[in-house]
Design an enzyme around this catalytic site. Sequence first.
Site, PDB file in Angstrom:
ATOM      1  N   GLU A  10      -6.980   2.784  -5.980  1.00 13.44           N
ATOM      2  CA  GLU A  10      -8.308   2.757  -5.364  1.00 13.44           C
ATOM      3  C   GLU A  10      -9.014   4.081  -5.661  1.00 13.44           C
ATOM      4  O   GLU A  10      -8.537   5.142  -5.267  1.00 13.44           O
ATOM      5  CB  GLU A  10      -8.189   2.584  -3.848  1.00 13.44           C
ATOM      6  CG  GLU A  10      -9.526   2.702  -3.125  1.00 13.44           C
ATOM      7  CD  GLU A  10      -9.372   3.108  -1.664  1.00 13.44           C
ATOM      8  OE1 GLU A  10     -10.160   2.606  -0.853  1.00 13.44           O
ATOM      9  OE2 GLU A  10      -8.487   3.926  -1.336  1.00 13.44           O
ATOM     10  N   ASP A  36      -3.626   4.075  -2.328  1.00 18.43           N
ATOM     11  CA  ASP A  36      -4.775   4.457  -1.520  1.00 18.43           C
ATOM     12  C   ASP A  36      -5.358   5.778  -2.029  1.00 18.43           C
ATOM     13  O   ASP A  36      -4.626   6.704  -2.368  1.00 18.43           O
ATOM     14  CB  ASP A  36      -4.328   4.605  -0.064  1.00 18.43           C
ATOM     15  CG  ASP A  36      -5.469   4.854   0.893  1.00 18.43           C
ATOM     16  OD1 ASP A  36      -6.363   3.996   0.967  1.00 18.43           O
ATOM     17  OD2 ASP A  36      -5.454   5.902   1.564  1.00 18.43           O
ATOM     18  N   ASP A  56       0.830  -1.203   0.000  1.00 20.28           N
ATOM     19  CA  ASP A  56       0.000   0.000   0.000  1.00 20.28           C
ATOM     20  C   ASP A  56       0.865   1.253   0.000  1.00 20.28           C
ATOM     21  O   ASP A  56       1.883   1.301   0.699  1.00 20.28           O
ATOM     22  CB  ASP A  56      -0.881   0.012   1.260  1.00 20.28           C
ATOM     23  CG  ASP A  56      -2.343   0.253   0.958  1.00 20.28           C
ATOM     24  OD1 ASP A  56      -2.625   1.162   0.158  1.00 20.28           O
ATOM     25  OD2 ASP A  56      -3.194  -0.451   1.523  1.00 20.28           O
ATOM     26  N   HIS A  86     -10.826  -4.267   3.390  1.00 23.09           N
ATOM     27  CA  HIS A  86     -10.712  -3.880   4.794  1.00 23.09           C
ATOM     28  C   HIS A  86     -11.567  -2.672   5.165  1.00 23.09           C
ATOM     29  O   HIS A  86     -11.555  -2.249   6.326  1.00 23.09           O
ATOM     30  CB  HIS A  86      -9.244  -3.565   5.114  1.00 23.09           C
ATOM     31  CG  HIS A  86      -8.732  -2.390   4.347  1.00 23.09           C
ATOM     32  ND1 HIS A  86      -8.552  -2.418   2.979  1.00 23.09           N
ATOM     33  CD2 HIS A  86      -8.375  -1.146   4.735  1.00 23.09           C
ATOM     34  CE1 HIS A  86      -8.108  -1.241   2.570  1.00 23.09           C
ATOM     35  NE2 HIS A  86      -7.998  -0.455   3.616  1.00 23.09           N
ATOM     36  N   ASP A  87     -12.298  -2.114   4.216  1.00 22.57           N
ATOM     37  CA  ASP A  87     -13.071  -0.894   4.459  1.00 22.57           C
ATOM     38  C   ASP A  87     -14.576  -1.094   4.457  1.00 22.57           C
ATOM     39  O   ASP A  87     -15.323  -0.151   4.734  1.00 22.57           O
ATOM     40  CB  ASP A  87     -12.732   0.168   3.403  1.00 22.57           C
ATOM     41  CG  ASP A  87     -11.433   0.901   3.702  1.00 22.57           C
ATOM     42  OD1 ASP A  87     -11.055   0.982   4.886  1.00 22.57           O
ATOM     43  OD2 ASP A  87     -10.791   1.380   2.749  1.00 22.57           O
TER      44      ASP A  87
END
Length: 528
Positions: free
Chosen positions: A266, A201, A99, A327-328
């Site tokens: 993302e 990200d 990330d 994970h969100d």
Amino acid sequence: MSKANWWKGAVIYQIYPRSYQDGNDDGIGDLKGITARLPHIADLGADAIWLSPIFTSPMADMGYDVSNYTDIDPTFGTLADFDEMVARAHELGLKVMIDQVLSHSSSQHPFFEESRQSRDNPKADWYVWADPKHDGSAPNNWQAIFGGIAWEWEPRRRQYYFHNFLKEQPDFNFHNPEVQEWLLGTMRFWLERGVDGFRLDTVNFYFHDKHLRDDPADFRLNGTQAVKPYDMQYHIFSKNQPDNIAFLEKMRKLMDEYEDRTLVGEVGESHHPIEIMGEYTSANRLHMAYSFEMLGPKFTAEHFRRQIDQFFKLAPKGWPCWAMSNHDVPRHVTRWAEHGDQDAVAKLAAAMLMTMEGSICLYQGEELGQTETELEFHELTDPQGINFWPADKGRDGCRTPMVWEKDAPHAGFGRVEPWLPVKAPQAARAVDTQKGVEGSVLETYRALLKLRRETPDLREGRTMFAETEEPVLAFHRGEKTVCAFNLSNQPQEIEIDGIDETLFAIEAQTDNGKVWLGANGALIARLK
């Protein structure tokens, strides 16, 4: 695929490091734990791993607030541990992606500590600073995702700084070329260490409107109230700026200096996300992008068809990366539970995802049919859940530890109390209860990844959708492969001519051009 295009059609397995495996008995997952469990991912059949942030951080947002971009947080280990993990992954045939949180840093980053001291220091213009309005209020109406206005007052400068997320996550000023070059340098550090790619990200958050114009109200709300004030605005000035394109091209130029590396971005956006994905993966920009369009509650044939169809219409030379959990967001088996038995929905979703045109992201535990963990307020660590409870319970429910052994302490995650609890419904889906068990969710994933890897149509073939009615989704991949899915718990029947061989089936039968799909049934077949 060629060696350079390994990412095209690849299956990328996302690891949330805090929750994968505790290797040193402190209750938190770490790099040594990940290294020990890499064979599970290789045996599953994934092509690559993606690690959520492991850099030095105060952990106000679990690592998405970076205070040192070129070192490992002691929570996770050392640079030597990282090098050992990369070497082991490569030995097992797995690429390694990490990330990159470039849009903002931690407020404890040395550059921000310097920037906030005065208006004339060397880092004064490295973050987004603005004067107050005449009445002392914030420069504009921009909202923070985690609640409240997206501006924080700094008395030493007598200015506000901008933060899209927490006040502990100040946004970099990408209009400053020095910021861009420095961030590219941090990426080069990891490329030199042998990483194969980056997950970027909030890739559409990098630039802000220089004029600080107000974001308008979201025209789609029609007077209804969202849980977060952030969701009441149409973010045409606080992010999604055209300046972003040139920086993406700079990143791609850096990546092209190295062999066989990749970028996946993302796109955090509720307005026109597929269009942004297409724009960002066109020409010499990102290799891949994904949005949250398959990470929400919608579970209809029309919805999935539209996302794929629209992407390739808008960006015929672009490339998407599809995911159903991360994970969100709440885990998809829980989000879509009303559409069938949980194991059946898990297998159906796996079959759909593994046949989609593009690359694929799997989130740890997805291969077990893992469900969302129900947590009490006192168990939360996520600022989103703490700030918006109970309307929004936050992201901790999908971040609880990976379960390896049903009856071991903490389901095999570690020997001491973990940072988030392992509860009985999650432990019941542990790896040891499914490995080698015919028809289990884990073995279904393993079979589907093998089929995708061995079937060129499923990695490279273009998609042509069939004209089907809800709740059936059907399409051809390439010249010889056809796929059909029943997105309901009621049997369905459709016509597909020319089937020669069934490659994969769940509750599905074929007979003289007729295809019967049972509840949550799926069929992948080869044509004559």
